[in-house]
Design a protein around this motif. Sequence first.
Motif, PDB file in Angstrom:
ATOM      1  N   LYS A 133       7.876 -11.363  -4.384  1.00  0.00           N
ATOM      2  CA  LYS A 133       8.164 -10.461  -3.268  1.00  0.00           C
ATOM      3  C   LYS A 133       7.751  -9.029  -3.608  1.00  0.00           C
ATOM      4  CE  LYS A 133       9.488 -13.753  -0.672  1.00  0.00           C
ATOM      5  NZ  LYS A 133      10.745 -14.076  -0.054  1.00  0.00           N
ATOM      6  N   ARG A 134       7.945  -8.636  -4.874  1.00  0.00           N
ATOM      7  CA  ARG A 134       7.493  -7.303  -5.284  1.00  0.00           C
ATOM      8  C   ARG A 134       5.977  -7.209  -5.174  1.00  0.00           C
ATOM      9  NH1 ARG A 134      11.093  -6.831 -10.490  1.00  0.00           N
ATOM     10  NH2 ARG A 134       9.412  -5.595 -11.379  1.00  0.00           N
ATOM     11  N   ASN A 135       5.326  -8.335  -5.519  1.00  0.00           N
ATOM     12  CA  ASN A 135       3.873  -8.367  -5.410  1.00  0.00           C
ATOM     13  C   ASN A 135       3.430  -8.228  -3.953  1.00  0.00           C
ATOM     14  OD1 ASN A 135       1.105  -9.764  -5.266  1.00  0.00           O
ATOM     15  ND2 ASN A 135       1.413  -9.537  -7.466  1.00  0.00           N
ATOM     16  N   GLU A 136       4.193  -8.823  -3.032  1.00  0.00           N
ATOM     17  CA  GLU A 136       3.874  -8.680  -1.607  1.00  0.00           C
ATOM     18  C   GLU A 136       3.942  -7.215  -1.189  1.00  0.00           C
ATOM     19  OE1 GLU A 136       2.531 -11.870  -1.109  1.00  0.00           O
ATOM     20  OE2 GLU A 136       3.241 -11.574   0.946  1.00  0.00           O
ATOM     21  N   ILE A 137       5.004  -6.541  -1.652  1.00  0.00           N
ATOM     22  CA  ILE A 137       5.177  -5.144  -1.243  1.00  0.00           C
ATOM     23  C   ILE A 137       4.130  -4.252  -1.926  1.00  0.00           C
ATOM     24  CG2 ILE A 137       6.811  -3.212  -1.026  1.00  0.00           C
ATOM     25  CD1 ILE A 137       7.472  -5.826   0.614  1.00  0.00           C
ATOM     26  N   PHE A 138       3.750  -4.633  -3.161  1.00  0.00           N
ATOM     27  CA  PHE A 138       2.649  -3.909  -3.816  1.00  0.00           C
ATOM     28  C   PHE A 138       1.372  -4.024  -2.973  1.00  0.00           C
ATOM     29  CE2 PHE A 138      -1.184  -4.356  -6.475  1.00  0.00           C
ATOM     30  CZ  PHE A 138      -1.272  -3.055  -6.948  1.00  0.00           C
ATOM     31  N   GLN A 139       1.081  -5.240  -2.513  1.00  0.00           N
ATOM     32  CA  GLN A 139      -0.107  -5.448  -1.666  1.00  0.00           C
ATOM     33  C   GLN A 139      -0.018  -4.616  -0.391  1.00  0.00           C
ATOM     34  OE1 GLN A 139      -1.018  -9.627  -0.995  1.00  0.00           O
ATOM     35  NE2 GLN A 139      -0.259 -10.163  -3.013  1.00  0.00           N
ATOM     36  N   MET A 140       1.205  -4.563   0.145  1.00  0.00           N
ATOM     37  CA  MET A 140       1.416  -3.771   1.358  1.00  0.00           C
ATOM     38  C   MET A 140       1.143  -2.291   1.072  1.00  0.00           C
ATOM     39  SD  MET A 140       4.974  -3.721   3.470  1.00  0.00           S
ATOM     40  CE  MET A 140       5.562  -2.190   4.176  1.00  0.00           C
ATOM     41  N   ALA A 141       1.596  -1.824  -0.083  1.00  0.00           N
ATOM     42  CA  ALA A 141       1.368  -0.417  -0.449  1.00  0.00           C
ATOM     43  C   ALA A 141      -0.128  -0.133  -0.576  1.00  0.00           C
ATOM     44  CB  ALA A 141       2.096  -0.100  -1.756  1.00  0.00           C
ATOM     45  N   VAL A 142      -0.856  -1.081  -1.169  1.00  0.00           N
ATOM     46  CA  VAL A 142      -2.297  -0.890  -1.355  1.00  0.00           C
ATOM     47  C   VAL A 142      -3.029  -0.878  -0.006  1.00  0.00           C
ATOM     48  CG1 VAL A 142      -4.399  -1.971  -2.257  1.00  0.00           C
ATOM     49  CG2 VAL A 142      -2.353  -1.840  -3.693  1.00  0.00           C
ATOM     50  N   LEU A 143      -2.637  -1.787   0.887  1.00  0.00           N
ATOM     51  CA  LEU A 143      -3.369  -1.912   2.154  1.00  0.00           C
ATOM     52  C   LEU A 143      -2.889  -0.901   3.195  1.00  0.00           C
ATOM     53  CD1 LEU A 143      -3.640  -5.809   2.364  1.00  0.00           C
ATOM     54  CD2 LEU A 143      -5.345  -4.191   1.536  1.00  0.00           C
ATOM     55  N   ASN A 144      -1.707  -0.342   2.976  1.00  0.00           N
ATOM     56  CA  ASN A 144      -1.177   0.735   3.826  1.00  0.00           C
ATOM     57  C   ASN A 144      -1.298   0.416   5.334  1.00  0.00           C
ATOM     58  OD1 ASN A 144      -0.029   3.187   4.367  1.00  0.00           O
ATOM     59  ND2 ASN A 144      -1.971   4.328   4.269  1.00  0.00           N
ATOM     60  N   PRO A 145      -0.611  -0.647   5.776  1.00  0.00           N
ATOM     61  CA  PRO A 145      -0.798  -1.108   7.161  1.00  0.00           C
ATOM     62  C   PRO A 145      -0.121  -0.201   8.184  1.00  0.00           C
ATOM     63  CG  PRO A 145       0.942  -2.354   6.111  1.00  0.00           C
ATOM     64  CD  PRO A 145       0.378  -1.456   5.052  1.00  0.00           C
ATOM     65  N   GLU A 169      11.266 -12.953   6.195  1.00  0.00           N
ATOM     66  CA  GLU A 169      12.333 -13.421   5.294  1.00  0.00           C
ATOM     67  C   GLU A 169      12.110 -12.908   3.870  1.00  0.00           C
ATOM     68  OE1 GLU A 169      14.907 -15.440   6.311  1.00  0.00           O
ATOM     69  OE2 GLU A 169      14.181 -16.434   8.127  1.00  0.00           O
ATOM     70  N   THR A 170      11.799 -11.633   3.770  1.00  0.00           N
ATOM     71  CA  THR A 170      11.487 -11.064   2.467  1.00  0.00           C
ATOM     72  C   THR A 170      12.678 -11.129   1.519  1.00  0.00           C
ATOM     73  OG1 THR A 170       9.701  -9.700   3.261  1.00  0.00           O
ATOM     74  CG2 THR A 170      10.874  -8.847   1.375  1.00  0.00           C
TER      75      THR A 170
END
Lengths: 414, 250
Positions: free
Chosen positions: B152-164, B171-172
Amino acid sequence: MATDTLVTISLGKEKQAAMDRFLAKGFPTNKWEEWKYASLKSLNDVDWNWNTSEAPAATPLLAIETALHVQTLNGKFSVHSALPQGIEILEFDAFAQQNPNFIAGWIHRNPILEQNSLYDLNEALTSSHQVIWVKAGTILDRPILHQYVADVSIASAIQSKVLIYLEKGASLTWVDDLSTLSSSESILSNYVQEIWVEEAAQLTFVKTQDFALKTTHIDHTFIFQQGNSQVDMFTFSINGGFVRNNLHFYVDGENVLSNLNGLYVPGNNEFIDSHTVVDHRKPNCESNELYKGVLLGNSTGVFNGKIFVRPDAQKTNAFQSCKNVLASDKATMNTKPQLEIWADDVKCSHGTTTGQLSDEALFYMRSRGISEEAAKTLLMLAFVQQVIDKVEIPELRDSISNRVVAKIQQALGV
Amino acid sequence: MLSIKNLHARIGEKEILRGINLEVKAGEVHAIMGPNGSGKSTLASVLAGREHYEVTDGSVDFLGKDLLDLAPEARAAEGVFLAFQYPVEIPGVSTTNFMKSAVNEIRKYRGEEALDAVQFLKMFKEKMAYVNIDQSLLSRSLNEGFSGGEKKRNEIFQMAVLNPKLAILDETDSGLDIDALRIVAEGVNKLKSPDNATIVVTHYQRLLDYIVPDFVHVLYKGRIVKSGTKELALELEEKGYDWIISALVD
């Protein structure tokens, strides 16, 4: 018929006997169980030149700066580096004279040659039989790069044969860089390697195969391992119209480790067939077999993995895995694991899978902005990279990786 | 930013979404709650473009574009991000390589120059701080052998990188202990801005203690049956879903 001309070739007694065995059997057809997917009947229709002695200059596909270089060009063997102490390369007859004790054991080696008429053809026609002799305790810190090239101007059947002999405690990294440079002519490349690994010796063997579409390559690699020895074998089949790899391990001592790694990426109109045998004849040994394939275009692949565990081979650990990805609807993969276990106290496992890329993984990647084609490529490269990454020579790893990546990308149009 | 009108979707013969209406504006956080099987995850998947759902009716407008007309990768490039409930394990592809491919494909879509290795290094370093994630984790095969919290931390890291522009968190909180939950929620909060929006899909109120929603919607049998402010989530926590459902029957 092409084989008719063979009858007129004049041979010595032993070679004539081998020729008679070949002529009695002929080229394998798919009526032979071991050649079910791989008939060579069409080779009868080619007007072969059976004697390829001319040798034009060839450029190596692969460069390893630190390696010692040897070459087989159209079946003719030559040495291109000064050899360090502890290693000798010589003709089989000269080697046999110096090593009568070895030969006394060698003649009883008894590999499985049933349904292998091409071995007889090789024995009958090969003009050079080289021995790479690594003497007791010699640790070669430079790999030997053997560049095996066919480059012909008429349809040619090429035979070559090598014996690698590692004495007690010797250590060698052997790189077999196989290719055909002529793409317009039919080539039958028939290559026998017999490898004898004595007590506590260690061999790393990396074979790369990069042939033209009109090339038929038949590979016979028979490895005989004595006690406490280790062999790490890699077979990378990158290109080739018809490639048949017969890779046999005969485990004749205790505490032996045999690792078999294979990767094949056949493309349009290509056929790559891996027939492996691991014959556990003594107790307390381990074999690990990992083969992976990506089948592109309308290609066909075959994996036939036999493991024998003989009655004496208690406490054997033998593992086999073959995983395949079909990259196209037109590709075919045939897998057949065969385990024959005669001992009761053993651990053996085998598994073969053939499938497409996971939809879940593709959606995950696409949801991050990666296009479908790029996602597929990334997944396939990851799939093959696990085998490539086991190769420890950086230039070799890069060369294999680049060629495999290029082939997959080209097939997927990225 | 996002306007969902009368959205119907089914899988095979089974209709799961039966007329969803939802408006999300920039700067807002919306929570979608509801009992199991109400269609929460389906809604998240349909917005991200998962192919095995068939949209049978309705429309989704995202910043003036018909979202349903775009391939999943195009939706990502337009600024939609789905944090998966079950992030997929991808052997042989590291998170860093995965994100490099993703960022540069998105930049290509937007007609921007590809980033080079140095620029990536700098960006990753900055984004890693958001979720307190370790470099060694990012070098490993994506999600392979990761714990629930690491995934889940990796998901949020990806989100930070992609800056949507629009982040959908499916269901995080599932499979997270309280410490991991806090780290993940803090990451999401740091990424919040007046220009982006977040949809939090969750079964429990717990996550909403950390990611405070502006609006809470209750999904039941494929429809939003009640909407309110964050107090609604507390009420659901206390009373469960039954009181809403029985009110519907009446």
